[in-house]
Design an enzyme around this catalytic site. Structure first.
Site, short mmCIF file in Angstrom:
data_model
loop_
_atom_site.label_atom_id
_atom_site.label_comp_id
_atom_site.label_asym_id
_atom_site.label_seq_id
_atom_site.Cartn_x
_atom_site.Cartn_y
_atom_site.Cartn_z
N ASP A 153 -3.20 7.51 -9.48
CA ASP A 153 -3.73 6.97 -8.24
C ASP A 153 -3.23 5.51 -8.21
O ASP A 153 -2.74 5.00 -9.24
CB ASP A 153 -5.26 7.04 -8.34
CG ASP A 153 -5.97 6.25 -7.29
OD1 ASP A 153 -5.66 6.45 -6.11
OD2 ASP A 153 -6.83 5.42 -7.65
O1 BG6 Z 1 -5.87 6.57 -3.41
P1 BG6 Z 1 -5.96 5.09 -3.69
O2 BG6 Z 1 -4.67 4.49 -4.12
O3 BG6 Z 1 -7.11 4.77 -4.60
O4 BG6 Z 1 -6.27 4.39 -2.31
C1 BG6 Z 1 -7.57 4.17 -1.90
C2 BG6 Z 1 -7.69 3.23 -0.73
O5 BG6 Z 1 -6.82 3.57 0.30
C3 BG6 Z 1 -6.88 2.74 1.44
O6 BG6 Z 1 -6.01 3.14 2.42
C4 BG6 Z 1 -8.26 2.56 1.95
O7 BG6 Z 1 -8.32 1.75 3.07
C5 BG6 Z 1 -9.16 2.11 0.84
O8 BG6 Z 1 -10.46 1.83 1.26
C6 BG6 Z 1 -9.11 3.09 -0.25
O9 BG6 Z 1 -10.04 2.85 -1.26
#
Ligand code: BG6
Length: 223
Positions: A8
């Site tokens: 992630d």
């Molecule tokens: O999947 P990832 O990389 O954790 O991304 C999460 C984030 O993605 C973003 O687009 C959101 O606006 C955030 O609020 C969110 O937490």
């Protein structure tokens, strides 16, 4: 057997959930939306467009704003913020782990709910291009986390069986997505990502020093 590790991005590679929250809070204020901390935390790990879709359904006040308009208001500020803060570094220990896995020929990908532009910005900023030939953003899927689509898409692009993938996630939505994709999941407890229930993960770590290639292999032997 491990074939691939999928990371992630926000809260796992870059300690950016507080930045997202700060930017989103500013937008909430601008449009007069009253979002509690608990509700805000429940959207961590979700694509921005899904967060706004949920908020629109719950809060009458923001009906007049189009989802695209709300997304745009937050995304540009997020990118401006990280680009103008040159001191922002990857989360401690994560690049060493990525490098170790890369040298052991484990396939690598990023699967982030963030928009394409954010993912590309972070990869470039941290010079991670060599490691991540596959990146899937929130823009590349129809259903964002907690749907498993983003992880299944990453596995397909890497040409590996989802069952042979390990995901690193810091949010409840992300852990659920990984487990629905039938992947192993390591919950990364990042206190800056808010109060996240990672209990569905196979193991939970607080620090990347707790994990190495051998421990990842053990995850398969134990199941
Ligand atoms: O999947 P990832 O990389 O954790 O991304 C999460 C984030 O993605 C973003 O687009 C959101 O606006 C955030 O609020 C969110 O937490």
């Amino acid at each position: 057997m491990i074939e691939a590790v999928i990371f992630d991005m926000d809260g796992v590679l870059i300690d950016s959930e507080p930045i997202h929250k700060k930017v989103e809070k500013r937008v909430f204020k601008e449009i007069g939306a009253n979002i509690s901390e608990e509700e805000h935390n429940s959207y961590v790990g979700m694509a921005c467009k899904d967060m706004w879709k949920n908020i629109k359904e719950k809060h009458d006040l923001i009906r007049e704003f189009a989802i695209e308009e709300l997304v745009e208001m937050g995304v540009e500020s997020y990118i401006d913020y990280i680009l103008s803060n040159k001191y922002i570094e990857p989360i401690e220990g994560v690049v060493e782990l990525i490098d170790d896995l890369y040298k052991k020929d484990i396939k690598l990908a990023i699967a982030s709910s963030g928009v394409r532009k954010s993912v590309d910005t972070v990869v470039k900023m941290f010079k991670l291009e060599k490691y991540f030939k596959v990146t899937v953003s929130g823009d590349d899927v129809k259903n964002g986390k907690p749907s498993p689509e983003i992880f299944l898409k990453a596995a397909k692009a890497l040409n590996v069986d989802p069952k042979n993938c390990i995901v690193f996630e810091d949010s409840k939505n992300g852990v659920h997505a990984a487990k629905k994709a039938e992947m192993k999941c390591i919950g990364f407890k990042n206190l800056n990502s808010g109060d996240q229930d990672l209990s569905s993960a196979d193991i939970i770590i607080n620090d990347y020093l707790e994990i190495n290639h051998k421990r990842l292999r053990n995850l398969y032997e134990l199941s």
